[in-house]
Design an enzyme around this catalytic site. Sequence first.
Site, PDB file in Angstrom:
ATOM      1  N   GLU A  42       7.764   2.626  -6.087  1.00  0.00           N
ATOM      2  CA  GLU A  42       7.783   2.321  -4.654  1.00  0.00           C
ATOM      3  C   GLU A  42       7.917   3.587  -3.821  1.00  0.00           C
ATOM      4  O   GLU A  42       8.432   4.597  -4.295  1.00  0.00           O
ATOM      5  CB  GLU A  42       8.969   1.388  -4.332  1.00  0.00           C
ATOM      6  CG  GLU A  42       8.596  -0.082  -4.277  1.00  0.00           C
ATOM      7  CD  GLU A  42       7.789  -0.441  -3.029  1.00  0.00           C
ATOM      8  OE1 GLU A  42       7.075   0.410  -2.479  1.00  0.00           O
ATOM      9  OE2 GLU A  42       7.885  -1.617  -2.597  1.00  0.00           O
ATOM     10  N   ASP A  43       7.474   3.507  -2.592  1.00  0.00           N
ATOM     11  CA  ASP A  43       7.671   4.617  -1.658  1.00  0.00           C
ATOM     12  C   ASP A  43       9.084   4.584  -1.081  1.00  0.00           C
ATOM     13  O   ASP A  43       9.724   5.614  -0.931  1.00  0.00           O
ATOM     14  CB  ASP A  43       6.626   4.590  -0.533  1.00  0.00           C
ATOM     15  CG  ASP A  43       6.516   3.233   0.152  1.00  0.00           C
ATOM     16  OD1 ASP A  43       6.788   2.205  -0.504  1.00  0.00           O
ATOM     17  OD2 ASP A  43       6.169   3.190   1.335  1.00  0.00           O
ATOM     18  N   ARG A  63       0.000   6.839   7.140  1.00  0.00           N
ATOM     19  CA  ARG A  63       0.078   6.831   5.673  1.00  0.00           C
ATOM     20  C   ARG A  63      -0.534   8.085   5.067  1.00  0.00           C
ATOM     21  O   ARG A  63      -0.153   8.516   3.980  1.00  0.00           O
ATOM     22  CB  ARG A  63      -0.686   5.627   5.104  1.00  0.00           C
ATOM     23  CG  ARG A  63      -0.085   4.263   5.415  1.00  0.00           C
ATOM     24  CD  ARG A  63      -0.784   3.223   4.536  1.00  0.00           C
ATOM     25  NE  ARG A  63      -0.625   1.861   5.009  1.00  0.00           N
ATOM     26  CZ  ARG A  63       0.414   1.076   4.730  1.00  0.00           C
ATOM     27  NH1 ARG A  63       1.402   1.523   3.982  1.00  0.00           N
ATOM     28  NH2 ARG A  63       0.461  -0.153   5.190  1.00  0.00           N
ATOM     29  N   ASP A  79       3.940   3.743   6.523  1.00  0.00           N
ATOM     30  CA  ASP A  79       3.220   3.499   7.778  1.00  0.00           C
ATOM     31  C   ASP A  79       4.121   3.020   8.897  1.00  0.00           C
ATOM     32  O   ASP A  79       5.227   2.524   8.670  1.00  0.00           O
ATOM     33  CB  ASP A  79       2.134   2.437   7.564  1.00  0.00           C
ATOM     34  CG  ASP A  79       2.729   1.030   7.405  1.00  0.00           C
ATOM     35  OD1 ASP A  79       3.538   0.826   6.482  1.00  0.00           O
ATOM     36  OD2 ASP A  79       2.396   0.150   8.227  1.00  0.00           O
ATOM     37  N   LYS A 120       0.803  -1.200   0.000  1.00  0.00           N
ATOM     38  CA  LYS A 120       0.000   0.000   0.000  1.00  0.00           C
ATOM     39  C   LYS A 120       0.849   1.268   0.000  1.00  0.00           C
ATOM     40  O   LYS A 120       0.354   2.355  -0.303  1.00  0.00           O
ATOM     41  CB  LYS A 120      -0.883   0.016   1.268  1.00  0.00           C
ATOM     42  CG  LYS A 120      -1.900  -1.103   1.327  1.00  0.00           C
ATOM     43  CD  LYS A 120      -2.666  -1.050   2.656  1.00  0.00           C
ATOM     44  CE  LYS A 120      -2.237  -2.245   3.466  1.00  0.00           C
ATOM     45  NZ  LYS A 120      -2.963  -2.375   4.757  1.00  0.00           N
ATOM     46  N   GLY A 121       2.123   1.116   0.332  1.00  0.00           N
ATOM     47  CA  GLY A 121       2.970   2.283   0.545  1.00  0.00           C
ATOM     48  C   GLY A 121       3.089   3.221  -0.642  1.00  0.00           C
ATOM     49  O   GLY A 121       3.252   4.425  -0.472  1.00  0.00           O
ATOM     50  N   PHE A 134      13.482   5.715  11.201  1.00  0.00           N
ATOM     51  CA  PHE A 134      12.104   5.299  10.971  1.00  0.00           C
ATOM     52  C   PHE A 134      11.300   6.465  10.423  1.00  0.00           C
ATOM     53  O   PHE A 134      11.058   7.439  11.114  1.00  0.00           O
ATOM     54  CB  PHE A 134      11.470   4.764  12.249  1.00  0.00           C
ATOM     55  CG  PHE A 134      10.463   3.712  11.959  1.00  0.00           C
ATOM     56  CD1 PHE A 134      10.728   2.386  12.230  1.00  0.00           C
ATOM     57  CD2 PHE A 134       9.255   4.037  11.350  1.00  0.00           C
ATOM     58  CE1 PHE A 134       9.807   1.396  11.911  1.00  0.00           C
ATOM     59  CE2 PHE A 134       8.336   3.062  11.028  1.00  0.00           C
ATOM     60  CZ  PHE A 134       8.617   1.737  11.314  1.00  0.00           C
ATOM     61  N   VAL A 135      10.898   6.360   9.159  1.00  0.00           N
ATOM     62  CA  VAL A 135      10.147   7.447   8.526  1.00  0.00           C
ATOM     63  C   VAL A 135       8.706   7.036   8.237  1.00  0.00           C
ATOM     64  O   VAL A 135       8.432   5.873   7.933  1.00  0.00           O
ATOM     65  CB  VAL A 135      10.822   7.947   7.221  1.00  0.00           C
ATOM     66  CG1 VAL A 135      12.120   8.664   7.529  1.00  0.00           C
ATOM     67  CG2 VAL A 135      11.064   6.808   6.247  1.00  0.00           C
ATOM     68  N   ASP A 167      14.244  -0.227   1.527  1.00  0.00           N
ATOM     69  CA  ASP A 167      14.899  -0.341   2.828  1.00  0.00           C
ATOM     70  C   ASP A 167      16.009  -1.387   2.693  1.00  0.00           C
ATOM     71  O   ASP A 167      17.119  -1.073   2.265  1.00  0.00           O
ATOM     72  CB  ASP A 167      13.813  -0.751   3.838  1.00  0.00           C
ATOM     73  CG  ASP A 167      14.142  -0.361   5.264  1.00  0.00           C
ATOM     74  OD1 ASP A 167      15.310  -0.524   5.651  1.00  0.00           O
ATOM     75  OD2 ASP A 167      13.246   0.078   5.989  1.00  0.00           O
ATOM     76  N   LYS A 182      17.179   3.966   1.506  1.00  0.00           N
ATOM     77  CA  LYS A 182      18.081   3.979   2.668  1.00  0.00           C
ATOM     78  C   LYS A 182      19.322   3.175   2.300  1.00  0.00           C
ATOM     79  O   LYS A 182      19.339   1.957   2.495  1.00  0.00           O
ATOM     80  CB  LYS A 182      17.406   3.290   3.859  1.00  0.00           C
ATOM     81  CG  LYS A 182      16.302   4.077   4.535  1.00  0.00           C
ATOM     82  CD  LYS A 182      15.814   3.271   5.731  1.00  0.00           C
ATOM     83  CE  LYS A 182      14.706   3.963   6.487  1.00  0.00           C
ATOM     84  NZ  LYS A 182      14.180   3.091   7.557  1.00  0.00           N
TER      85      LYS A 182
HETATM   86  C1  PRP Z   1       7.452  -1.382   2.826  1.00  0.00           C
HETATM   87  C2  PRP Z   1       7.738  -0.395   1.723  1.00  0.00           C
HETATM   88  C3  PRP Z   1       8.387  -1.240   0.664  1.00  0.00           C
HETATM   89  C4  PRP Z   1       9.145  -2.279   1.485  1.00  0.00           C
HETATM   90  C5  PRP Z   1      10.591  -1.914   1.573  1.00  0.00           C
HETATM   91  O1  PRP Z   1       6.274  -2.081   2.499  1.00  0.00           O
HETATM   92  O2  PRP Z   1       6.533   0.188   1.242  1.00  0.00           O
HETATM   93  O3  PRP Z   1       7.425  -1.870  -0.137  1.00  0.00           O
HETATM   94  O4  PRP Z   1       8.571  -2.256   2.812  1.00  0.00           O
HETATM   95  O5  PRP Z   1      11.279  -2.803   2.413  1.00  0.00           O
HETATM   96  P1  PRP Z   1      12.518  -3.685   1.947  1.00  0.00           P
HETATM   97  O6  PRP Z   1      13.348  -2.861   1.000  1.00  0.00           O
HETATM   98  O7  PRP Z   1      13.235  -3.963   3.243  1.00  0.00           O
HETATM   99  O8  PRP Z   1      12.018  -4.940   1.328  1.00  0.00           O
HETATM  100  P2  PRP Z   1       5.520  -3.007   3.551  1.00  0.00           P
HETATM  101  O9  PRP Z   1       5.960  -4.422   3.359  1.00  0.00           O
HETATM  102  O10 PRP Z   1       5.655  -2.419   4.912  1.00  0.00           O
HETATM  103  O11 PRP Z   1       4.008  -2.930   3.071  1.00  0.00           O
HETATM  104  P3  PRP Z   1       3.138  -1.599   2.858  1.00  0.00           P
HETATM  105  O12 PRP Z   1       3.632  -0.954   1.587  1.00  0.00           O
HETATM  106  O13 PRP Z   1       1.748  -2.070   2.725  1.00  0.00           O
HETATM  107  O14 PRP Z   1       3.372  -0.719   4.059  1.00  0.00           O
HETATM  108 MG    MG Z   2       4.613  -0.995   5.672  1.00  0.00          MG
HETATM  109 MN    MN Z   3       5.368  -1.348   0.495  1.00  0.00          MN
END
Ligand code: PRP
Ligand code: MG
Ligand code: MN
Length: 181
Positions: free
Chosen positions: A101-102, A167, A161, A45-46, A154-155, A105, A133
């Site tokens: 992507e948002d 969000r 989220d 959802k990000g 942590f952002v 990480d 990051k």
């Molecule tokens: C978060 C973010 C990326 C992913 C990055 O999504 O939106 O999709 O984690 O993390 P990584 O590089 O360590 O794999 P999340 O899985 O929290 O789901 P969301 O988008 O629904 O919040």
């Molecule tokens: Mg998430």
């Molecule tokens: Mn995500």
Amino acid sequence: SNDVQEDLKHVLYTKEQIQQRVAELAAQIDKDYEGRDLLIVGVLKGAVMVMADLARALHSHVKMDWMAVSSYGSGTQSSGVVRILKDLETDLMGKHVLIVEDIIDSGLTLSWLKTNLISRGPASVEICTLLRKPDAAKVEIDVKYVGYEIPNEFVVGYGLDYAERYRNLDFIGTLAPHIYE
Ligand code: PRP
Ligand code: MG
Ligand code: MN
């Protein structure tokens, strides 16, 4: 309290800064994909906010589709083992695909997703992320468009989220330690 501001440490990027940066990325994408059909794929959802703003900042025709993925494993750490919760409705054969992507990480989600989409026979697969990051990377991925490189903090906000909250903020901020400690 129900006041979101009390949960935040400081503002990292304002609404205006994000809009400006997203417009710059859109201009670059318009230029790079000139004369080609582009499918932008948002990762739920990000990526909802950045998808919506990026799509509106583009001047070329694009198609939009969505995926939802979830990484197995406990806690807040991504495991790299990914499960598709909602797949694309588009056949990728011969298409130019840009994953939106948002945040990147560890890179594990995107690394798996890029490989998965490449296996479907597209003409190309590139990545656009608003945030990255570099210090958190567990795997190297080639990312064509990056909005901002940020420290390993942590952002939240603008799609990002913590426990499904924040969000809806129109800016990106860091979370006050009392929230997650
Ligand atoms: C978060 C973010 C990326 C992913 C990055 O999504 O939106 O999709 O984690 O993390 P990584 O590089 O360590 O794999 P999340 O899985 O929290 O789901 P969301 O988008 O629904 O919040
Ligand atoms: Mg998430
Ligand atoms: Mn995500």
